[in-house]
Design an enzyme around this catalytic site. Structure first.
Site, PDB file in Angstrom:
ATOM      1  N   ASP A 183       0.936  -1.306   0.123  1.00 28.77           N
ATOM      2  CA  ASP A 183       0.015  -0.056   0.051  1.00 28.77           C
ATOM      3  C   ASP A 183       0.849   1.381  -0.129  1.00 28.77           C
ATOM      4  O   ASP A 183       1.586   1.475   1.096  1.00 28.77           O
ATOM      5  CB  ASP A 183      -0.896   0.136   1.134  1.00 28.77           C
ATOM      6  CG  ASP A 183      -1.853   1.422   1.407  1.00 28.77           C
ATOM      7  OD1 ASP A 183      -1.435   2.137   0.503  1.00 28.77           O
ATOM      8  OD2 ASP A 183      -2.463   1.295   2.268  1.00 28.77           O
ATOM      9  N   SER A 210       0.298  13.808 -14.491  1.00 32.50           N
ATOM     10  CA  SER A 210      -0.819  13.859 -15.380  1.00 32.50           C
ATOM     11  C   SER A 210      -1.173  15.095 -16.112  1.00 32.50           C
ATOM     12  O   SER A 210      -0.504  16.467 -15.533  1.00 32.50           O
ATOM     13  CB  SER A 210      -2.202  13.585 -14.732  1.00 32.50           C
ATOM     14  OG  SER A 210      -3.126  13.822 -15.421  1.00 32.50           O
ATOM     15  N   TYR A 232      -7.827  15.864  -7.388  1.00 34.31           N
ATOM     16  CA  TYR A 232      -7.064  15.091  -8.264  1.00 34.31           C
ATOM     17  C   TYR A 232      -6.016  15.775  -8.958  1.00 34.31           C
ATOM     18  O   TYR A 232      -4.733  15.630  -9.059  1.00 34.31           O
ATOM     19  CB  TYR A 232      -7.754  14.024  -9.255  1.00 34.31           C
ATOM     20  CG  TYR A 232      -6.824  13.188 -10.207  1.00 34.31           C
ATOM     21  CD1 TYR A 232      -6.347  12.239  -9.987  1.00 34.31           C
ATOM     22  CD2 TYR A 232      -6.779  13.705 -11.676  1.00 34.31           C
ATOM     23  CE1 TYR A 232      -5.412  11.573 -10.603  1.00 34.31           C
ATOM     24  CE2 TYR A 232      -5.814  12.872 -12.251  1.00 34.31           C
ATOM     25  CZ  TYR A 232      -5.325  11.868 -12.001  1.00 34.31           C
ATOM     26  OH  TYR A 232      -4.429  11.200 -12.694  1.00 34.31           O
ATOM     27  N   LYS A 291      -1.721  15.928  -8.760  1.00 35.47           N
ATOM     28  CA  LYS A 291      -0.838  16.026  -9.633  1.00 35.47           C
ATOM     29  C   LYS A 291       0.264  17.283  -9.772  1.00 35.47           C
ATOM     30  O   LYS A 291       1.228  16.818 -10.412  1.00 35.47           O
ATOM     31  CB  LYS A 291      -1.632  15.418 -11.052  1.00 35.47           C
ATOM     32  CG  LYS A 291      -2.170  14.038 -11.034  1.00 35.47           C
ATOM     33  CD  LYS A 291      -1.510  12.984 -10.644  1.00 35.47           C
ATOM     34  CE  LYS A 291      -1.944  11.373 -10.606  1.00 35.47           C
ATOM     35  NZ  LYS A 291      -0.969  10.426 -10.445  1.00 35.47           N
TER      36      LYS A 291
HETATM   37  N1  LIG Z   1      -5.686   6.695 -17.146  1.00 36.17           N
HETATM   38  C1  LIG Z   1      -5.511   7.968 -17.398  1.00 36.17           C
HETATM   39  O1  LIG Z   1      -6.468   8.391 -18.125  1.00 36.17           O
HETATM   40  C2  LIG Z   1      -4.419   8.529 -16.397  1.00 36.17           C
HETATM   41  C3  LIG Z   1      -4.083   9.902 -17.072  1.00 36.17           C
HETATM   42  C4  LIG Z   1      -3.346  10.525 -16.553  1.00 36.17           C
HETATM   43  C5  LIG Z   1      -2.374   9.990 -15.322  1.00 36.17           C
HETATM   44  N2  LIG Z   1      -2.785   8.796 -14.887  1.00 36.17           N
HETATM   45  C6  LIG Z   1      -2.199   8.244 -13.729  1.00 36.17           C
HETATM   46  O2  LIG Z   1      -1.264   7.033 -14.245  1.00 36.17           O
HETATM   47  C7  LIG Z   1      -1.335   6.513 -12.978  1.00 36.17           C
HETATM   48  C8  LIG Z   1      -1.592   4.912 -13.399  1.00 36.17           C
HETATM   49  O3  LIG Z   1      -3.075   5.008 -13.569  1.00 36.17           O
HETATM   50  P1  LIG Z   1      -4.093   3.750 -14.551  1.00 36.17           P
HETATM   51  O4  LIG Z   1      -4.822   4.591 -15.240  1.00 36.17           O
HETATM   52  O5  LIG Z   1      -2.985   2.816 -15.082  1.00 36.17           O
HETATM   53  O6  LIG Z   1      -4.918   3.220 -13.415  1.00 36.17           O
HETATM   54  P2  LIG Z   1      -5.328   1.708 -12.949  1.00 36.17           P
HETATM   55  O7  LIG Z   1      -6.427   1.932 -12.142  1.00 36.17           O
HETATM   56  O8  LIG Z   1      -5.470   1.036 -14.229  1.00 36.17           O
HETATM   57  O9  LIG Z   1      -4.006   1.105 -12.360  1.00 36.17           O
HETATM   58  C9  LIG Z   1      -3.605   1.672 -10.885  1.00 36.17           C
HETATM   59  C10 LIG Z   1      -2.923   0.505 -10.378  1.00 36.17           C
HETATM   60  O10 LIG Z   1      -2.480   1.100  -8.817  1.00 36.17           O
HETATM   61  C11 LIG Z   1      -2.905   0.205  -7.897  1.00 36.17           C
HETATM   62  N3  LIG Z   1      -3.055   0.794  -6.408  1.00 36.17           N
HETATM   63  C12 LIG Z   1      -3.983   1.676  -6.332  1.00 36.17           C
HETATM   64  N4  LIG Z   1      -3.923   2.029  -5.140  1.00 36.17           N
HETATM   65  C13 LIG Z   1      -2.844   1.455  -4.479  1.00 36.17           C
HETATM   66  C14 LIG Z   1      -1.865   1.676  -3.448  1.00 36.17           C
HETATM   67  N5  LIG Z   1      -2.598   2.515  -2.537  1.00 36.17           N
HETATM   68  N6  LIG Z   1      -0.774   0.938  -3.274  1.00 36.17           N
HETATM   69  C15 LIG Z   1      -0.446   0.217  -4.115  1.00 36.17           C
HETATM   70  N7  LIG Z   1      -1.015   0.201  -5.432  1.00 36.17           N
HETATM   71  C16 LIG Z   1      -2.256   0.824  -5.689  1.00 36.17           C
HETATM   72  C17 LIG Z   1      -4.243  -0.300  -8.474  1.00 36.17           C
HETATM   73  O11 LIG Z   1      -4.351  -1.808  -7.590  1.00 36.17           O
HETATM   74  C18 LIG Z   1      -3.910  -0.747  -9.842  1.00 36.17           C
HETATM   75  O12 LIG Z   1      -3.322  -1.947 -10.170  1.00 36.17           O
HETATM   76  C19 LIG Z   1      -1.895   6.867 -11.849  1.00 36.17           C
HETATM   77  O13 LIG Z   1      -0.953   7.564 -11.027  1.00 36.17           O
HETATM   78  C20 LIG Z   1      -2.816   7.968 -12.615  1.00 36.17           C
HETATM   79  O14 LIG Z   1      -3.296   8.853 -11.851  1.00 36.17           O
HETATM   80  C21 LIG Z   1      -3.844   8.079 -15.699  1.00 36.17           C
END
Ligand SMILES: NC(=O)c1ccc[n+]([C@@H]2O[C@H](COP(=O)([O-])OP(=O)(O)OC[C@H]3O[C@@H](n4cnc5c(N)ncnc54)[C@H](O)[C@@H]3O)[C@@H](O)[C@H]2O)c1
Length: 246
Positions: free
Chosen positions: A57, A137, A150, A154
């Site tokens: 976590d 982000s 959020y 970021k």
């Molecule tokens: N998908 C988008 O549109 C987008 C855009 C910009 C930035 N991001 C950023 O990219 C990163 C990854 O996002 P994603 O879209 O792949 O999300 P996702 O939900 O597909 O994957 C996130 C992963 O993080 C894990 N996770 C969540 N809380 C956790 C914790 N407390 N400890 C350990 N693991 C934890 C989840 O179990 C999951 O496997 C994030 O930081 C997100 O803010 C995503």
């Protein structure tokens, strides 16, 4: 094999962008600790790429310290740390987001960067090298309404990246960030509120290259920034956004 012989930790490696980054790192020769709060997802990714699974976590200090110890004994040294795990609150007016939701988002998106730094920076300083990559982000640069806290988390991450980069440069440790645009991952639905063709079209209309980002896009950019090819690059927050922030 741009990362041959490197030991890496990727948080949130069980899904989405983290999975794309872990896959690419492994394909480039790195040994990857696939760290995720979802133990099953971490195990599945580690099995797929021949990496090491770790349940963590990232918002909990003891849990992060345990991840750092496990990674050090498995890898010998941690050369690369990717702070990718992240969450959002659902879209809503800033004043309607509950205190619990606010704390939950900041704990995972911001405090985690401090906790992993506390656990792993001393080792990187001692070895005189290292690459840290924070997955921020476009939300931190060009925020959309109704995702206020959020977005702010970021922005915090981007400032932390620059501050860490300047403090760690004398020790040979580079710190960069990626700013992805909306991507095809399970998290996308949470940003959109509801996944309908209309909401998708609205999001896509703001991306000049006309598509969502993908885990492969993040894997490619992360591989570059964490490899020797980027040895003169530190403190940048690189948009991987199809032109959204122009
Ligand atoms: N998908 C988008 O549109 C987008 C855009 C910009 C930035 N991001 C950023 O990219 C990163 C990854 O996002 P994603 O879209 O792949 O999300 P996702 O939900 O597909 O994957 C996130 C992963 O993080 C894990 N996770 C969540 N809380 C956790 C914790 N407390 N400890 C350990 N693991 C934890 C989840 O179990 C999951 O496997 C994030 O930081 C997100 O803010 C995503």
């Amino acid at each position: 094999m741009k990362l041959e012989g490197k030991g890496a930790i990727v948080t949130g490696a069980g899904s989405g962008f983290g999975a794309g980054i872990a896959r690419r790192f492994a394909a480039e020769g790195a040994q990857v600790v696939c760290a995720d709060i979802n133990a099953e997802a971490a195990r599945a990714m580690a099995d797929e790429i021949g990496g090491i699974a770790c349940t963590v976590d990232v918002g909990d200090g003891e849990s992060v310290n345990a991840m750092a110890s496990a990674a050090l004994s498995a890898l010998g040294a941690v050369d690369i740390l990717v702070n990718n795990a992240g969450i959002t609150h659902l879209p809503g007016l800033m004043e309607d987001i509950s205190e619990e939701e606010f704390d939950r988002v900041l704990r995972v998106n911001a405090k985690s960067v401090y906790l992993t730094a506390r656990a792993l920076v001393p080792g990187m300083k001692a070895q005189g090298s290292g690459a840290i990559l924070n997955i921020a982000s476009t939300a931190g640069v060009s925020p959309r309404p109704r995702l206020n806290w959020y977005n702010a988390s970021k922005g915090w991450m981007i400032t932390a990246t620059k501050a860490m980069a300047v403090e760690l440069a004398p020790f040979g440790v580079r710190v960069n960030a990626l700013n992805p645009v909306a991507g095809e991952t399970p998290l996308l639905k949470s940003f959109m509120g509801e996944d309908t063709p209309e909401v998708r079209a609205k999001f896509l209309a703001t991306i000049p290259l006309g598509r969502f980002s993908t885990p492969q896009d993040m894997g490619n950019a992360a591989c570059f920034l964490c490899s020797e090819e980027a040895s003169m690059i530190t403190g940048v927050a690189m948009e991987v956004d199809g032109g959204r922030c122009i």
